[in-house]
Design a protein around this motif. Structure first.
Motif, PDB file in Angstrom:
ATOM      1  N   LEU A 154       0.746  -1.240   0.113  1.00  0.00           N
ATOM      2  CA  LEU A 154      -0.092  -0.005   0.012  1.00  0.00           C
ATOM      3  C   LEU A 154       0.727   1.295  -0.156  1.00  0.00           C
ATOM      4  CD1 LEU A 154      -3.066  -0.968   2.499  1.00  0.00           C
ATOM      5  CD2 LEU A 154      -2.958  -0.732  -0.105  1.00  0.00           C
ATOM      6  N   ARG A 155       2.007   1.103   0.708  1.00  0.00           N
ATOM      7  CA  ARG A 155       2.901   2.427   0.741  1.00  0.00           C
ATOM      8  C   ARG A 155       3.366   2.686  -0.675  1.00  0.00           C
ATOM      9  NH1 ARG A 155       5.243   1.212   5.089  1.00  0.00           N
ATOM     10  NH2 ARG A 155       6.795  -0.275   4.121  1.00  0.00           N
ATOM     11  N   TYR A 156       3.752   1.427  -1.232  1.00  0.00           N
ATOM     12  CA  TYR A 156       4.276   1.670  -2.622  1.00  0.00           C
ATOM     13  C   TYR A 156       3.105   2.203  -3.671  1.00  0.00           C
ATOM     14  CZ  TYR A 156       4.112  -0.359  -7.407  1.00  0.00           C
ATOM     15  OH  TYR A 156       3.996  -0.507  -8.946  1.00  0.00           O
ATOM     16  N   LEU A 157       1.855   1.566  -3.524  1.00  0.00           N
ATOM     17  CA  LEU A 157       0.609   1.975  -4.247  1.00  0.00           C
ATOM     18  C   LEU A 157       0.351   3.344  -4.274  1.00  0.00           C
ATOM     19  CD1 LEU A 157      -0.722   0.104  -6.257  1.00  0.00           C
ATOM     20  CD2 LEU A 157      -2.620  -0.013  -4.891  1.00  0.00           C
ATOM     21  N   VAL A 158       0.413   3.977  -3.113  1.00  0.00           N
ATOM     22  CA  VAL A 158       0.187   5.569  -2.889  1.00  0.00           C
ATOM     23  C   VAL A 158       1.280   6.330  -3.662  1.00  0.00           C
ATOM     24  CG1 VAL A 158       0.096   7.284  -1.151  1.00  0.00           C
ATOM     25  CG2 VAL A 158      -1.172   5.155  -0.703  1.00  0.00           C
ATOM     26  N   GLN A 159       2.563   5.983  -3.416  1.00  0.00           N
ATOM     27  CA  GLN A 159       3.668   6.548  -3.965  1.00  0.00           C
ATOM     28  C   GLN A 159       3.746   6.502  -5.668  1.00  0.00           C
ATOM     29  OE1 GLN A 159       5.793   8.798  -2.709  1.00  0.00           O
ATOM     30  NE2 GLN A 159       4.493   8.549  -0.963  1.00  0.00           N
ATOM     31  N   ASP A 160       3.267   5.221  -5.984  1.00  0.00           N
ATOM     32  CA  ASP A 160       3.147   5.128  -7.435  1.00  0.00           C
ATOM     33  C   ASP A 160       1.925   5.701  -8.139  1.00  0.00           C
ATOM     34  OD1 ASP A 160       4.592   3.684  -9.497  1.00  0.00           O
ATOM     35  OD2 ASP A 160       2.627   2.282  -9.705  1.00  0.00           O
ATOM     36  N   TYR A 161       0.928   6.067  -7.424  1.00  0.00           N
ATOM     37  CA  TYR A 161      -0.078   6.761  -7.982  1.00  0.00           C
ATOM     38  C   TYR A 161       0.390   8.295  -8.233  1.00  0.00           C
ATOM     39  CZ  TYR A 161      -4.401   9.615  -8.105  1.00  0.00           C
ATOM     40  OH  TYR A 161      -5.306  10.476  -8.474  1.00  0.00           O
ATOM     41  N   LEU A 167      -6.018   0.967 -11.205  1.00  0.00           N
ATOM     42  CA  LEU A 167      -5.958  -0.029 -10.329  1.00  0.00           C
ATOM     43  C   LEU A 167      -5.399   0.540  -8.746  1.00  0.00           C
ATOM     44  CD1 LEU A 167      -4.480  -2.883  -9.568  1.00  0.00           C
ATOM     45  CD2 LEU A 167      -2.461  -2.034 -10.358  1.00  0.00           C
ATOM     46  N   HIS A 168      -4.725   1.594  -9.024  1.00  0.00           N
ATOM     47  CA  HIS A 168      -4.333   2.224  -7.575  1.00  0.00           C
ATOM     48  C   HIS A 168      -5.573   2.962  -6.968  1.00  0.00           C
ATOM     49  CE1 HIS A 168      -0.953   2.034 -10.216  1.00  0.00           C
ATOM     50  NE2 HIS A 168      -0.074   2.605  -9.319  1.00  0.00           N
ATOM     51  N   VAL A 169      -6.363   3.429  -7.571  1.00  0.00           N
ATOM     52  CA  VAL A 169      -7.494   3.973  -7.078  1.00  0.00           C
ATOM     53  C   VAL A 169      -8.558   2.885  -6.382  1.00  0.00           C
ATOM     54  CG1 VAL A 169      -9.629   5.561  -7.368  1.00  0.00           C
ATOM     55  CG2 VAL A 169      -7.547   5.904  -8.712  1.00  0.00           C
ATOM     56  N   GLU A 170      -8.977   2.078  -7.304  1.00  0.00           N
ATOM     57  CA  GLU A 170      -9.742   0.808  -6.733  1.00  0.00           C
ATOM     58  C   GLU A 170      -9.098   0.083  -5.726  1.00  0.00           C
ATOM     59  OE1 GLU A 170     -10.378  -1.458 -10.293  1.00  0.00           O
ATOM     60  OE2 GLU A 170     -12.050   0.000 -11.132  1.00  0.00           O
ATOM     61  N   THR A 171      -7.785  -0.174  -5.727  1.00  0.00           N
ATOM     62  CA  THR A 171      -7.160  -1.031  -4.638  1.00  0.00           C
ATOM     63  C   THR A 171      -7.146  -0.103  -3.266  1.00  0.00           C
ATOM     64  OG1 THR A 171      -5.770  -2.122  -6.087  1.00  0.00           O
ATOM     65  CG2 THR A 171      -5.080  -2.201  -3.940  1.00  0.00           C
ATOM     66  N   CYS A 172      -6.694   1.115  -3.229  1.00  0.00           N
ATOM     67  CA  CYS A 172      -6.673   2.036  -2.186  1.00  0.00           C
ATOM     68  C   CYS A 172      -8.075   2.334  -1.618  1.00  0.00           C
ATOM     69  CB  CYS A 172      -5.965   3.322  -2.389  1.00  0.00           C
ATOM     70  SG  CYS A 172      -4.134   3.143  -2.786  1.00  0.00           S
ATOM     71  N   ALA A 173      -9.086   2.480  -2.565  1.00  0.00           N
ATOM     72  CA  ALA A 173     -10.482   2.595  -1.926  1.00  0.00           C
ATOM     73  C   ALA A 173     -10.989   1.536  -1.096  1.00  0.00           C
ATOM     74  CB  ALA A 173     -11.598   2.936  -3.082  1.00  0.00           C
TER      75      ALA A 173
END
Length: 223
Positions: free
Chosen positions: A41-48, A88-94
């Protein structure tokens, strides 16, 4: 997996850095499911946040292009990033209670700043080929990683991530970007680009961006 003629030359020139990137512990943790969720999740936020700047870099490529075909290809990549990959980032983080507004407002990690600003600087200070060499490790590396993990991984918590980058749509984007780079290299450097005095600089651009990808994965694993 073939993404054109230039990409494998740049990949080989990157040496050990390419394996450090594409087989990083973060990547292998997604493959076997051992990657800690908080790290992902830390990666995904930064990757967004990365993709926001990456989209700007591809938009910059439109202004650096010399032909309409180059402009159209770069504009299509901007659209794919904004409307497809970021989903992908928006849906996973949501699903984890993180809204897109929170994603956009998140603080950038130093590794993210270093990478995205390097790519943008390559475009502002260099030409179209400089920018392509800096952009290629992310686009084509993720395609290579996604295809490999799809072939090797069983069901893991990161199957959605793997499926995104192994998908027919993303693999088509990689082939299109590979073809764009090949045509751009041939147009500017001729039929024997490796003989051009510019070639070592382009290889160095690619290798530096690859090392910054390694640091980006490491950021996801950091406490």
């Amino acid at each position: 997996m073939s993404y054109g003629a230039t990409f494998p030359l740049w990949r080989d020139a990157a040496g050990e850095a390419w394996g450090d990137y594409t087989r990083h512990a973060f990547v292998e943790g997604m493959r076997d499911g051992t990657l800690p969720r908080e790290g992902f999740l830390r990666y995904l936020v930064q990757d967004y946040l990365f993709l926001v700047h990456f989209s700007r870099a591809w938009a910059l490529a439109v202004t650096k292009a010399e032909t309409l075909d180059e402009m159209r290809a770069c504009a299509a990549t901007v659209q794919a990033l904004l409307d497809e990959e970021m989903r992908l980032h928006v849906e996973t983080c949501a699903a984890e209670g993180i809204t897109e507004a929170q994603l956009f407002a998140a603080r950038e990690a130093p590794a993210n700043i270093a990478y995205t600003r390097y790519v943008l600087d390559a475009g502002h200070s260099g030409d179209f080929l400089d920018l392509m060499a800096a952009l290629a490790p992310c686009v084509l590396g993720y395609g290579e990683i996604g295809a490999r993990l799809a072939a090797e991984a069983e069901q893991t918590p990161y199957s959605d991530w793997i499926a995104t980058y192994a998908s027919e749509d993303y693999q088509r984007t990689c082939k299109d970007v590979g073809a764009l780079i090949d045509a751009a290299v041939a147009r500017r450097l001729g039929p024997l680009p490796e003989d051009s005095p510019r070639w070592p600089r382009l290889c160095a651009r690619f290798e530096t961006a690859t090392r910054l990808e390694v640091d980006f994965w490491a950021m996801g694993l950091s406490a």
